[in-house]
Structures are given as structure tokens and as C-alpha cells.
Design an enzyme around this catalytic site. Sequence first.
Site, PDB file in Angstrom:
ATOM      1  N   GLU A  95      59.762  14.416 -98.959  1.00  0.00           N
ATOM      2  CA  GLU A  95      60.732  13.510 -99.544  1.00  0.00           C
ATOM      3  C   GLU A  95      61.876  14.237-100.223  1.00  0.00           C
ATOM      4  OE1 GLU A  95      58.763  10.568-101.896  1.00  0.00           O
ATOM      5  OE2 GLU A  95      57.726   9.852-100.106  1.00  0.00           O
ATOM      6  N   CYS A 108      67.659  15.929-105.123  1.00  0.00           N
ATOM      7  CA  CYS A 108      66.368  16.462-105.553  1.00  0.00           C
ATOM      8  C   CYS A 108      65.547  16.781-104.303  1.00  0.00           C
ATOM      9  CB  CYS A 108      65.668  15.416-106.425  1.00  0.00           C
ATOM     10  SG  CYS A 108      64.027  15.929-106.949  1.00  0.00           S
ATOM     11  N   CYS A 115      51.269  19.144-103.491  1.00  0.00           N
ATOM     12  CA  CYS A 115      51.318  20.177-104.540  1.00  0.00           C
ATOM     13  C   CYS A 115      49.893  20.540-104.952  1.00  0.00           C
ATOM     14  CB  CYS A 115      52.085  19.661-105.755  1.00  0.00           C
ATOM     15  SG  CYS A 115      52.242  20.914-107.046  1.00  0.00           S
ATOM     16  N   CYS A 119      48.649  18.475-112.163  1.00  0.00           N
ATOM     17  CA  CYS A 119      49.091  17.829-113.403  1.00  0.00           C
ATOM     18  C   CYS A 119      48.606  16.375-113.431  1.00  0.00           C
ATOM     19  CB  CYS A 119      50.605  17.883-113.525  1.00  0.00           C
ATOM     20  SG  CYS A 119      51.238  19.568-113.479  1.00  0.00           S
ATOM     21  N   CYS A 122      51.064  13.220-112.605  1.00  0.00           N
ATOM     22  CA  CYS A 122      51.991  13.317-111.465  1.00  0.00           C
ATOM     23  C   CYS A 122      51.377  12.757-110.191  1.00  0.00           C
ATOM     24  CB  CYS A 122      52.366  14.784-111.266  1.00  0.00           C
ATOM     25  SG  CYS A 122      53.393  15.070-109.815  1.00  0.00           S
ATOM     26  N   GLY A 166      56.010  19.407-104.980  1.00  0.00           N
ATOM     27  CA  GLY A 166      55.570  20.792-104.868  1.00  0.00           C
ATOM     28  C   GLY A 166      55.948  21.673-106.039  1.00  0.00           C
ATOM     29  N   GLU A 167      55.305  22.836-106.076  1.00  0.00           N
ATOM     30  CA  GLU A 167      55.569  23.832-107.109  1.00  0.00           C
ATOM     31  C   GLU A 167      56.376  24.963-106.446  1.00  0.00           C
ATOM     32  OE1 GLU A 167      55.405  24.576-110.479  1.00  0.00           O
ATOM     33  OE2 GLU A 167      56.391  26.298-109.580  1.00  0.00           O
ATOM     34  N   SER A 198      62.579  23.849-110.974  1.00  0.00           N
ATOM     35  CA  SER A 198      61.668  23.492-112.065  1.00  0.00           C
ATOM     36  C   SER A 198      60.256  23.958-111.736  1.00  0.00           C
ATOM     37  CB  SER A 198      61.689  21.970-112.251  1.00  0.00           C
ATOM     38  OG  SER A 198      60.677  21.568-113.131  1.00  0.00           O
ATOM     39  N   SER A 221      58.524  23.085-117.064  1.00  0.00           N
ATOM     40  CA  SER A 221      57.894  21.837-117.500  1.00  0.00           C
ATOM     41  C   SER A 221      56.924  22.163-118.630  1.00  0.00           C
ATOM     42  CB  SER A 221      57.143  21.200-116.320  1.00  0.00           C
ATOM     43  OG  SER A 221      58.058  20.911-115.290  1.00  0.00           O
ATOM     44  N   LEU A 222      57.338  21.849-119.844  1.00  0.00           N
ATOM     45  CA  LEU A 222      56.516  22.193-121.020  1.00  0.00           C
ATOM     46  C   LEU A 222      55.425  21.132-121.212  1.00  0.00           C
ATOM     47  CD1 LEU A 222      56.161  24.049-123.512  1.00  0.00           C
ATOM     48  CD2 LEU A 222      57.779  22.567-124.719  1.00  0.00           C
ATOM     49  N   ASN A 223      55.862  19.921-121.452  1.00  0.00           N
ATOM     50  CA  ASN A 223      54.978  18.742-121.405  1.00  0.00           C
ATOM     51  C   ASN A 223      53.881  18.675-122.462  1.00  0.00           C
ATOM     52  OD1 ASN A 223      56.461  17.927-119.238  1.00  0.00           O
ATOM     53  ND2 ASN A 223      54.986  18.589-117.697  1.00  0.00           N
ATOM     54  N   ASN A 297      57.111   8.169-115.839  1.00  0.00           N
ATOM     55  CA  ASN A 297      57.304   7.206-114.758  1.00  0.00           C
ATOM     56  C   ASN A 297      55.918   6.841-114.250  1.00  0.00           C
ATOM     57  OD1 ASN A 297      60.227   7.212-114.637  1.00  0.00           O
ATOM     58  ND2 ASN A 297      60.017   9.311-113.920  1.00  0.00           N
ATOM     59  N   CYS A 339      61.000  11.131-111.164  1.00  0.00           N
ATOM     60  CA  CYS A 339      60.207  12.351-111.347  1.00  0.00           C
ATOM     61  C   CYS A 339      58.719  12.049-111.298  1.00  0.00           C
ATOM     62  CB  CYS A 339      60.459  12.963-112.721  1.00  0.00           C
ATOM     63  SG  CYS A 339      62.131  13.414-113.017  1.00  0.00           S
TER      64      CYS A 339
HETATM   65  N1  SAH Z   1      56.414  21.236-109.712  1.00  0.00           N
HETATM   66  C1  SAH Z   1      57.570  21.402-110.490  1.00  0.00           C
HETATM   67  C2  SAH Z   1      58.725  20.574-110.016  1.00  0.00           C
HETATM   68  C3  SAH Z   1      58.441  19.187-109.548  1.00  0.00           C
HETATM   69  S1  SAH Z   1      57.948  18.058-110.781  1.00  0.00           S
HETATM   70  C4  SAH Z   1      57.266  21.134-111.956  1.00  0.00           C
HETATM   71  O1  SAH Z   1      56.207  20.625-112.261  1.00  0.00           O
HETATM   72  O2  SAH Z   1      58.106  21.479-112.782  1.00  0.00           O
HETATM   73  C5  SAH Z   1      59.500  17.710-111.591  1.00  0.00           C
HETATM   74  C6  SAH Z   1      59.362  17.207-113.032  1.00  0.00           C
HETATM   75  O3  SAH Z   1      58.747  15.922-113.034  1.00  0.00           O
HETATM   76  C7  SAH Z   1      58.478  18.092-113.911  1.00  0.00           C
HETATM   77  O4  SAH Z   1      59.151  18.387-115.121  1.00  0.00           O
HETATM   78  C8  SAH Z   1      57.260  17.228-114.182  1.00  0.00           C
HETATM   79  O5  SAH Z   1      56.692  17.540-115.421  1.00  0.00           O
HETATM   80  C9  SAH Z   1      57.861  15.842-114.133  1.00  0.00           C
HETATM   81  N2  SAH Z   1      56.901  14.777-113.853  1.00  0.00           N
HETATM   82  C10 SAH Z   1      55.789  14.841-113.108  1.00  0.00           C
HETATM   83  N3  SAH Z   1      55.163  13.640-113.077  1.00  0.00           N
HETATM   84  C11 SAH Z   1      55.912  12.808-113.828  1.00  0.00           C
HETATM   85  C12 SAH Z   1      55.817  11.417-114.159  1.00  0.00           C
HETATM   86  N4  SAH Z   1      54.827  10.650-113.695  1.00  0.00           N
HETATM   87  N5  SAH Z   1      56.769  10.881-114.942  1.00  0.00           N
HETATM   88  C13 SAH Z   1      57.815  11.634-115.386  1.00  0.00           C
HETATM   89  N6  SAH Z   1      57.969  12.934-115.093  1.00  0.00           N
HETATM   90  C14 SAH Z   1      57.032  13.518-114.324  1.00  0.00           C
HETATM   91 FE1  SF4 Z   2      52.951  19.794-108.926  1.00  0.00          FE
HETATM   92 FE2  SF4 Z   2      55.045  19.574-110.601  1.00  0.00          FE
HETATM   93 FE3  SF4 Z   2      53.524  17.436-109.987  1.00  0.00          FE
HETATM   94 FE4  SF4 Z   2      52.551  19.369-111.539  1.00  0.00          FE
HETATM   95  S1  SF4 Z   2      54.295  18.009-112.025  1.00  0.00           S
HETATM   96  S2  SF4 Z   2      51.468  18.384-109.821  1.00  0.00           S
HETATM   97  S3  SF4 Z   2      53.457  21.159-110.617  1.00  0.00           S
HETATM   98  S4  SF4 Z   2      54.814  18.565-108.588  1.00  0.00           S
END
Ligand code: SAH
Ligand code: SF4
Length: 353
Positions: A95, A108, A115, A119, A122, A166-167, A198, A221-223, A297, A339
Site C-alpha cells: 500500500e 507515504c 512487518c 507493535c 499497529c 514495514g520497518e 521512520s 517512533s518513541l511511543n 488510529n 498511520c
Molecule cells: N515501521 C516504522 C514506520 C511505519 S509505522 C515505524 O514504526 O516507525 C509509521 C508510524 O505509525 C509510527 O510512528 C508508528 O508508531 C505509528 N503507528 C502505528 N500504528 C498506529 C496506530 N494504530 N495509530 C497511530 N499511529 C500508529
Molecule cells: Fe512495524 Fe512500524 Fe507497525 Fe511497529 S508500528 S509493527 S514497526 S509498521
Amino acid sequence: MNASAEEPTLVGMELSELEAMLGPEQPAYRARQLFDALYRKQVANLTEISALPQTLRNELVTKISLGRLIAEQRFDSSDGTRRYLLRLADNRTVEAVLMPEENRDTVCISSQVGCPVDCRFCLTALMGLERNLTAGEIVGQVLFIAAERGLSAASPRMNVVMMGMGEPLLNLDNVLKATRLLTDVAGVGLSPKRITLSTSGIIPAMEEMGKAEVRPKLAISLNASTEEQRRELMPITRKYHLKDLLEACRVYPLRTWEKLTFEYVLLRGVNDTDADARRVVRLLSRLNCKVNLIALNPGPGIKFETPEPERVLSFQEIIKRAVPCFVRQPRGRDIYAACGQLKRSSPELVGIV
Ligand code: SAH
Ligand code: SF4
């Protein structure tokens, strides 16, 4: 031609590879003409490359695919965001999302099919990893969207974020190769200032990327605000500890114009308190950085909730006192384009939110 992912395509080849593919019987300028056609003119078809003799075009058509991606489906959001499901040569799909704004278009793109990083918040994580994308498939997403939009990929409107499926740092070689191809002034010609990658924090690959001469900007992505909390939300932290990640950020070789970006997904009642915000400030205050907050999201299979807008603003207020902090407005939630929502599109998903 029925190419698999392993079969090389023209899009994705650097100049030296084009030279090798054409062979010694062709003059060296032929490879440059082909490079120009692929990346600067962004031709949709080999037969359009009028700079090449007809016999060579015919030969190439039988020998190798161009490697342009094909849209299998397009989903249009009420906010203008478009999500494309693109078909790859091995029939897998990936996508890419176009987010048009008044003065710029953000594209994007994905770096892997699925991936492997698990996480908890996600949707892409639920797919697991199917495979890495090739450099051609990464570049191909940008070329596809530019063509759809009727823009040159080098237009100053275009911004590319490697924040799709993906990462990217688990596919570093292809990601760096794609970045070289996208930024080559003889080709696509995007500025490296307009490409951001990212990562969930793959520390050794971050260090390697820092050494690359041509590389995207870095977002992390700190989170989470503590080691324990991050380990719960992002199990990869068990391998790559938050403390070491921040140290890698401290020594990361930023270019003069560059700042690190930290992304922070806010999960209601989990990592969104004022105390979390104050801890984030302590973690980041000495880094040259900014913070992007993303309210979760939601999606099926995700057990977290989205915080109220007031909570997001209070969190932002606290961070802003020490570090520039922005709230990323969700784009395309209604079509699962926001995202963390990119998953193999099944029609039943569309329109649920
Ligand atoms: N794998 C990489 C890039 C893709 S994810 C990464 O994790 O950074 C892109 C961004 O979306 C990341 O910052 C991730 O933390 C965020 N993300 C993942 N799931 C999400 C969700 N359900 N709602 C909002 N942001 C999310
Ligand atoms: Fe992969 Fe990024 Fe989703 Fe984490 S947030 S599962 S690293 S795509």
C-alpha cells in the site's frame, strides 16, 4: 512478462547496473539515456524511449520488465487522501498513500510487505512479514503516485515519508538504494530534505544509515515514556533498549539542516498522562529534535483506545515547553489509510470507522 520479486526490473537499477545489463556492445551513453528515461522522464512504457534505437527497445522488451507498479484498487477518503493497493510482480500487494495538502503532497510509501516488528497498536503488525520490497518497488511507489497526480516526482510539492507498511531499517540496503535513486539529480531529483524514514528503533541499522552519504531524514517512533512501558507496547525494545536508542540518537550524525523527529502514538489511559509527557521531556530535552503526536488510529484487533482531543492538547502543551511539538492530524481514517492502519485491504474494512 511474469517477473518474480527476485527478477530485476529496470526501475530500481543504478547507472552501473544498467551499463552491465546493456552489455559491452552498447556505448556507455546508452545506459545514461535509459537512466534519464526511467527516472527523469519517468516513462510508462519501454517503447516510449525514443532516444534508444528501435532494435534495442525491442530487445529490452523481451529481456526485462520496466517495473512500473499497477494499482489494483484505489480508496478515496472524504479528506482527499487516497490509498492505493499496488500489485507487485509476484502478485503480492503493498500500500501507498497520497495526502494532498494546499502547498504540498505527501506520499507515504511502504518498505516491506507486512512487518515483523510486533507493535501492539499497529494493524500492519497483524500481517507479520511477507517479504522485503526491492529498491525498484520502493521507487516505483513514488513514480506511480507522481504519475497519478500528474506531477513530476521532483516537483517541490512532493514529500516522501517511509512510514507505510514495514520497518524500513530492516530493509536498509534497498531503502538506501531507493533513496539514492530518488535523489539523483540526473534522475528523479528529489531533495533528501523531502524524504523521511521512520523507524521503531533498530539501533545498529540506525548507526549504519548515519554513515551513508545519501540518506533520508530520520524519525523515531518513541511511543512510550519508560523502558517498561515501551517494552509492553513495542516488544522489539527487549532487544533494542530505550536507553541505548536514546544514546544512538544523541550521537547520530545530523546534517546542519536536520533535526530528529520523534513520533509518539497516544493511547488512552496507557501512555497519555501528564506524567508521561514530563518523562518524554526529560528523555528528549537535550536532543536536537521535534515531536509529532499521533492520537491512536483505531482498527479491528487493536485493543487500545484513542484519547480525547483535550488530552492530546494537554500532552502537547507540556512537551511544547521544552521541545517543538505538533499533533499529526489523522488523514484517511475512513479508508484505513492513516498511520498504523495499512493492512491488506479487504473490502469489509473500508468504511468501518
Ligand atoms: N515501521 C516504522 C514506520 C511505519 S509505522 C515505524 O514504526 O516507525 C509509521 C508510524 O505509525 C509510527 O510512528 C508508528 O508508531 C505509528 N503507528 C502505528 N500504528 C498506529 C496506530 N494504530 N495509530 C497511530 N499511529 C500508529
Ligand atoms: Fe512495524 Fe512500524 Fe507497525 Fe511497529 S508500528 S509493527 S514497526 S509498521
